[in-house]
Write a protein that holds these residues in place. Structure first.
Motif, PDB file in Angstrom:
ATOM      1  N   ASN A  93       0.786  -1.237   0.000  1.00  0.00           N
ATOM      2  CA  ASN A  93       0.000   0.000   0.000  1.00  0.00           C
ATOM      3  C   ASN A  93       0.819   1.290   0.000  1.00  0.00           C
ATOM      4  O   ASN A  93       0.404   2.299   0.559  1.00  0.00           O
ATOM      5  CB  ASN A  93      -0.956  -0.021   1.208  1.00  0.00           C
ATOM      6  CG  ASN A  93      -2.138   0.916   1.031  1.00  0.00           C
ATOM      7  OD1 ASN A  93      -2.602   1.112  -0.095  1.00  0.00           O
ATOM      8  ND2 ASN A  93      -2.613   1.496   2.114  1.00  0.00           N
ATOM      9  N   VAL A  94       1.981   1.287  -0.610  1.00  0.00           N
ATOM     10  CA  VAL A  94       2.817   2.484  -0.618  1.00  0.00           C
ATOM     11  C   VAL A  94       2.625   3.301  -1.896  1.00  0.00           C
ATOM     12  O   VAL A  94       2.594   4.533  -1.871  1.00  0.00           O
ATOM     13  CB  VAL A  94       4.302   2.106  -0.408  1.00  0.00           C
ATOM     14  CG1 VAL A  94       5.210   3.311  -0.613  1.00  0.00           C
ATOM     15  CG2 VAL A  94       4.503   1.534   0.994  1.00  0.00           C
ATOM     16  N   GLY A  95       2.469   2.613  -3.036  1.00  0.00           N
ATOM     17  CA  GLY A  95       2.275   3.363  -4.283  1.00  0.00           C
ATOM     18  C   GLY A  95       2.921   2.744  -5.512  1.00  0.00           C
ATOM     19  O   GLY A  95       3.128   3.419  -6.516  1.00  0.00           O
ATOM     20  N   VAL A 108      -3.313  -1.173 -13.624  1.00  0.00           N
ATOM     21  CA  VAL A 108      -3.383  -2.071 -12.471  1.00  0.00           C
ATOM     22  C   VAL A 108      -4.237  -1.398 -11.399  1.00  0.00           C
ATOM     23  O   VAL A 108      -4.219  -0.173 -11.269  1.00  0.00           O
ATOM     24  CB  VAL A 108      -1.957  -2.303 -11.928  1.00  0.00           C
ATOM     25  CG1 VAL A 108      -1.961  -3.166 -10.685  1.00  0.00           C
ATOM     26  CG2 VAL A 108      -1.077  -2.914 -13.003  1.00  0.00           C
ATOM     27  N   GLN A 109      -4.953  -2.213 -10.658  1.00  0.00           N
ATOM     28  CA  GLN A 109      -5.807  -1.635  -9.616  1.00  0.00           C
ATOM     29  C   GLN A 109      -4.988  -0.931  -8.533  1.00  0.00           C
ATOM     30  O   GLN A 109      -4.011  -1.476  -8.014  1.00  0.00           O
ATOM     31  CB  GLN A 109      -6.671  -2.735  -8.984  1.00  0.00           C
ATOM     32  CG  GLN A 109      -7.758  -2.150  -8.095  1.00  0.00           C
ATOM     33  CD  GLN A 109      -8.451  -3.200  -7.249  1.00  0.00           C
ATOM     34  OE1 GLN A 109      -8.216  -4.397  -7.393  1.00  0.00           O
ATOM     35  NE2 GLN A 109      -9.307  -2.745  -6.359  1.00  0.00           N
ATOM     36  N   VAL A 110      -5.401   0.281  -8.226  1.00  0.00           N
ATOM     37  CA  VAL A 110      -4.788   1.071  -7.164  1.00  0.00           C
ATOM     38  C   VAL A 110      -5.848   1.244  -6.091  1.00  0.00           C
ATOM     39  O   VAL A 110      -6.977   1.602  -6.399  1.00  0.00           O
ATOM     40  CB  VAL A 110      -4.377   2.464  -7.709  1.00  0.00           C
ATOM     41  CG1 VAL A 110      -4.004   3.401  -6.580  1.00  0.00           C
ATOM     42  CG2 VAL A 110      -3.237   2.331  -8.707  1.00  0.00           C
ATOM     43  N   GLN A 267       5.037  10.741  -1.046  1.00  0.00           N
ATOM     44  CA  GLN A 267       4.492  11.692  -0.091  1.00  0.00           C
ATOM     45  C   GLN A 267       3.000  11.881  -0.349  1.00  0.00           C
ATOM     46  O   GLN A 267       2.620  12.391  -1.385  1.00  0.00           O
ATOM     47  CB  GLN A 267       5.233  13.015  -0.241  1.00  0.00           C
ATOM     48  CG  GLN A 267       4.807  14.061   0.747  1.00  0.00           C
ATOM     49  CD  GLN A 267       5.742  15.251   0.694  1.00  0.00           C
ATOM     50  OE1 GLN A 267       6.937  15.118   0.901  1.00  0.00           O
ATOM     51  NE2 GLN A 267       5.202  16.404   0.409  1.00  0.00           N
ATOM     52  N   LYS A 268       2.200  11.429   0.595  1.00  0.00           N
ATOM     53  CA  LYS A 268       0.755  11.585   0.438  1.00  0.00           C
ATOM     54  C   LYS A 268       0.282  12.794   1.238  1.00  0.00           C
ATOM     55  O   LYS A 268      -0.064  13.804   0.654  1.00  0.00           O
ATOM     56  CB  LYS A 268       0.032  10.306   0.828  1.00  0.00           C
ATOM     57  CG  LYS A 268       0.385   9.151  -0.135  1.00  0.00           C
ATOM     58  CD  LYS A 268      -0.122   7.800   0.309  1.00  0.00           C
ATOM     59  CE  LYS A 268       0.549   6.693  -0.478  1.00  0.00           C
ATOM     60  NZ  LYS A 268       0.249   5.358   0.037  1.00  0.00           N
ATOM     61  N   ASN A 269       0.336  12.709   2.585  1.00  0.00           N
ATOM     62  CA  ASN A 269      -0.040  13.871   3.398  1.00  0.00           C
ATOM     63  C   ASN A 269       1.158  14.440   4.143  1.00  0.00           C
ATOM     64  O   ASN A 269       1.447  15.611   4.079  1.00  0.00           O
ATOM     65  CB  ASN A 269      -1.130  13.482   4.405  1.00  0.00           C
ATOM     66  CG  ASN A 269      -2.343  12.896   3.683  1.00  0.00           C
ATOM     67  OD1 ASN A 269      -2.833  13.502   2.738  1.00  0.00           O
ATOM     68  ND2 ASN A 269      -2.783  11.726   4.107  1.00  0.00           N
ATOM     69  N   VAL A 289       8.404  11.849  -4.227  1.00  0.00           N
ATOM     70  CA  VAL A 289       7.385  11.877  -5.270  1.00  0.00           C
ATOM     71  C   VAL A 289       6.040  12.151  -4.606  1.00  0.00           C
ATOM     72  O   VAL A 289       5.671  11.462  -3.656  1.00  0.00           O
ATOM     73  CB  VAL A 289       7.319  10.506  -6.003  1.00  0.00           C
ATOM     74  CG1 VAL A 289       6.135  10.451  -6.945  1.00  0.00           C
ATOM     75  CG2 VAL A 289       8.611  10.228  -6.747  1.00  0.00           C
ATOM     76  N   SER A 290       5.331  13.159  -5.087  1.00  0.00           N
ATOM     77  CA  SER A 290       4.009  13.392  -4.475  1.00  0.00           C
ATOM     78  C   SER A 290       2.903  13.300  -5.508  1.00  0.00           C
ATOM     79  O   SER A 290       1.729  13.285  -5.183  1.00  0.00           O
ATOM     80  CB  SER A 290       3.980  14.744  -3.763  1.00  0.00           C
ATOM     81  OG  SER A 290       4.430  15.736  -4.642  1.00  0.00           O
ATOM     82  N   ASP A 291       3.329  13.210  -6.761  1.00  0.00           N
ATOM     83  CA  ASP A 291       2.340  13.207  -7.823  1.00  0.00           C
ATOM     84  C   ASP A 291       2.995  12.556  -9.044  1.00  0.00           C
ATOM     85  O   ASP A 291       4.170  12.774  -9.297  1.00  0.00           O
ATOM     86  CB  ASP A 291       1.963  14.670  -8.124  1.00  0.00           C
ATOM     87  CG  ASP A 291       0.810  14.745  -9.101  1.00  0.00           C
ATOM     88  OD1 ASP A 291       0.172  13.703  -9.338  1.00  0.00           O
ATOM     89  OD2 ASP A 291       0.567  15.843  -9.630  1.00  0.00           O
ATOM     90  N   SER A 292       2.224  11.733  -9.773  1.00  0.00           N
ATOM     91  CA  SER A 292       2.825  11.108 -10.955  1.00  0.00           C
ATOM     92  C   SER A 292       2.565  11.964 -12.192  1.00  0.00           C
ATOM     93  O   SER A 292       2.000  11.497 -13.167  1.00  0.00           O
ATOM     94  CB  SER A 292       2.266   9.703 -11.164  1.00  0.00           C
ATOM     95  OG  SER A 292       2.517   8.939 -10.022  1.00  0.00           O
TER      96      SER A 292
HETATM   97  N1  LIG Z   1      -1.354  11.487  -2.674  1.00  0.00           N
HETATM   98  C1  LIG Z   1      -0.792  10.443  -3.246  1.00  0.00           C
HETATM   99  N2  LIG Z   1      -1.320   9.226  -3.058  1.00  0.00           N
HETATM  100  C2  LIG Z   1      -0.728   8.156  -3.650  1.00  0.00           C
HETATM  101  C3  LIG Z   1       0.443   8.291  -4.445  1.00  0.00           C
HETATM  102  N3  LIG Z   1       0.827   7.067  -4.873  1.00  0.00           N
HETATM  103  C4  LIG Z   1      -0.094   6.203  -4.366  1.00  0.00           C
HETATM  104  N4  LIG Z   1      -1.019   6.846  -3.634  1.00  0.00           N
HETATM  105  C5  LIG Z   1      -2.168   6.222  -2.945  1.00  0.00           C
HETATM  106  O1  LIG Z   1      -1.699   5.170  -2.104  1.00  0.00           O
HETATM  107  C6  LIG Z   1      -2.589   4.058  -2.111  1.00  0.00           C
HETATM  108  C7  LIG Z   1      -1.861   2.804  -2.532  1.00  0.00           C
HETATM  109  O2  LIG Z   1      -1.404   2.945  -3.869  1.00  0.00           O
HETATM  110  P1  LIG Z   1      -1.029   1.702  -4.777  1.00  0.00           P
HETATM  111  O3  LIG Z   1      -0.404   2.260  -6.006  1.00  0.00           O
HETATM  112  O4  LIG Z   1      -2.179   0.779  -4.917  1.00  0.00           O
HETATM  113  O5  LIG Z   1       0.069   1.037  -3.841  1.00  0.00           O
HETATM  114  P2  LIG Z   1       0.788  -0.403  -3.995  1.00  0.00           P
HETATM  115  O6  LIG Z   1       2.139  -0.233  -3.412  1.00  0.00           O
HETATM  116  O7  LIG Z   1       0.686  -0.887  -5.374  1.00  0.00           O
HETATM  117  O8  LIG Z   1      -0.119  -1.251  -3.011  1.00  0.00           O
HETATM  118  P3  LIG Z   1      -0.212  -2.880  -2.887  1.00  0.00           P
HETATM  119  O9  LIG Z   1      -0.338  -3.433  -4.269  1.00  0.00           O
HETATM  120  O10 LIG Z   1      -1.422  -3.069  -2.068  1.00  0.00           O
HETATM  121  O11 LIG Z   1       1.052  -3.296  -2.194  1.00  0.00           O
HETATM  122  C8  LIG Z   1      -3.712   4.447  -3.061  1.00  0.00           C
HETATM  123  O12 LIG Z   1      -4.784   4.943  -2.314  1.00  0.00           O
HETATM  124  C9  LIG Z   1      -3.100   5.538  -3.917  1.00  0.00           C
HETATM  125  O13 LIG Z   1      -4.061   6.423  -4.432  1.00  0.00           O
HETATM  126  C10 LIG Z   1       0.986   9.614  -4.618  1.00  0.00           C
HETATM  127  O14 LIG Z   1       2.001   9.832  -5.271  1.00  0.00           O
HETATM  128  N5  LIG Z   1       0.339  10.638  -3.994  1.00  0.00           N
END
Ligand SMILES: Nc1nc2c(ncn2[C@@H]2O[C@H](COP(=O)(O)OP(=O)(O)OP(=O)(O)O)[C@@H](O)[C@H]2O)c(=O)[nH]1
Ligand SMILES: [Mg+2]
Length: 381
Positions: A93-95, A108-110, A267-269, A289-292
């Motif tokens: 759940n990191v991103g 891919v599902q996010v 960086q989310k919050n 990274v805070s935004d892609s």
């Molecule tokens: N604000 C913000 N949120 C992000 C960013 N990247 C990811 N998130 C959020 O973090 C959560 C997890 O993102 P994923 O891309 O599914 O993370 P993952 O590492 O693939 O997760 P798993 O597959 O479960 O291990 C989601 O709610 C995203 O929207 C970002 O750069 N900025």
């Protein structure tokens, strides 16, 4: 006593001993044959090389048959494609999926819960017309190297990759790195460390020979003892850096593998804590990274290309435009390396012309000219 051999021969023998595939072995043996001592005392060396070439070819034939039989059987490694394979690694759940989607045409599902991605997912990122293969691994947790959450399988995929990108939650950079670092260490994957420049090869000659003895930082007796305890009774050793007991042990440990890596702080919050960033950046270059967005994507691709240690070259035929797709070569490759890779008909080419790194457009260069990223090359055979 070992026969007197040239430096070139020793180098090609070293290549042979380090060769991992049969193709590499065969190439190295051919080089050895070329550089083998020509004098009468070298007869047995040449005969031995010929025997080995024969054996490698037989093995290759066997392997080809075996491959046919077992094709379809599962392997833990993800089949490589493109110019290099990079694994995306983090806690759940990191991103990772967010980055994978932004860099490739995957969707891919996010989702905001752990283990959204349950199986490794592969995507291809375009870089200047070439492809970088990205593999998102499902989340890695503490205990992964002991098998937790399929950790052993996931780490074995990382082990086979060309490089690693670690992702961290901004609020937990240090904690996450410490866990991931440990899991990788337990799996004998060395991150951003260079393999000691010490070559130990079994030798068919009696005793232990050593080149670069000035680098030996222990007694020769201790050195021999250590080698023998690892099964090297007859060995040729080449030292190219100060060799302590620890360094030698590292080299003799064939479980170890070396990977380049960098880290992304997602960086989310919250912002990451500066002292944590400072500590972790001793091991990994880190980017926040805070935004892609477009700029981030461009920068990430550039960084990924950089750790793969490759250059892209475009071929061209006289009077025509450059090829659409580039070819990827290891940094430091020469025109000759490129020609060998392209086609056997080019093996004995006459010369090449270069656009890009040359002094002027279309400069004529020799076979050992070192190519630079984005060069355009015309080969005249
Ligand atoms: N604000 C913000 N949120 C992000 C960013 N990247 C990811 N998130 C959020 O973090 C959560 C997890 O993102 P994923 O891309 O599914 O993370 P993952 O590492 O693939 O997760 P798993 O597959 O479960 O291990 C989601 O709610 C995203 O929207 C970002 O750069 N900025
Ligand atoms: Mg995911």
């Amino acid at each position: 006593m070992p026969a007197n051999v040239s430096y070139e021969f020793a180098k090609s023998r070293e290549k042979y001993n380090n060769a991992r595939t049969l193709d590499e072995k065969l190439a190295a043996l051919r080089e050895m044959r070329k550089n083998a001592p020509g004098h009468k005392g070298g007869e047995h060396v040449r005969a031995d090389i010929s025997r080995k070439i024969k054996a490698v070819k037989e093995q290759m034939a066997k392997q080809a048959v075996q491959r046919k039989k077992t094709s379809g059987s599962k392997s833990l490694a993800v089949k490589k494609d493109g110019m290099g394979q990079i694994v995306l690694v983090s806690f759940p759940n990191v991103g990772k999926s967010t980055i994978l989607n932004a860099l490739t045409n995957k969707s891919v599902q996010v989702a905001d819960y752990p283990f959204t991605t349950k199986k490794p997912v592969v995507g291809m990122a375009d870089f200047e017309g070439a492809k970088i293969q990205l593999v998102e691994l499902p989340g890695i947790v503490k205990g992964a190297s002991a098998g937790k959450a399929s950790g052993t399988e996931l780490l074995s995929i990382a082990r086979n990759a060309d490089a690693v990108v670690f992702l961290f939650s901004a609020e937990n950079v240090l904690k996450e790195w410490n866990v991931l670092k440990k899991e990788f260490e337990n799996s004998f994957i060395q991150i951003n460390k260079s393999k000691p420049k010490i070559k130990v090869n079994k030798s068919r000659f009696k005793g232990i020979t050593i080149a670069g003895k000035k680098f030996l930082k222990m007694s020769f007796e201790k050195f021999k003892e250590l080698l023998k305890s690892e099964g090297f009774h007859n060995a040729s050793v080449v030292l190219e850096e100060p060799t302590t007991k620890e360094k030698l042990e590292e080299v003799l440990d064939n479980r170890l593998t070396y990977k380049k890596a960098f880290g992304l702080i997602i960086q989310k919050n919250l912002s990451p804590k500066p002292d944590e960033v400072k500590k972790v950046s001793k091991f990994l270059p880190l980017t926040i990274v805070s935004d892609s967005d477009e700029e981030t994507v461009k920068d990430l691709k550039q960084k990924m290309f950089y750790i793969l240690n490759k250059i892209l070259i475009w071929t061209k035929k006289p009077g025509e435009e450059k090829a659409v797709e580039p070819i990827a070569l290891k940094k430091g490759s020469t025109v000759d390396h490129m020609a060998q890779l392209l086609h056997k008909d080019f093996a004995d080419f006459k010369f090449a012309k270069i656009w890009g790194s040359g002094k002027f457009a279309g400069q004529r260069v020799s076979k050992d000219y070192e190519l630079k990223h984005r060069d355009i090359v015309e080969i005249y055979s």
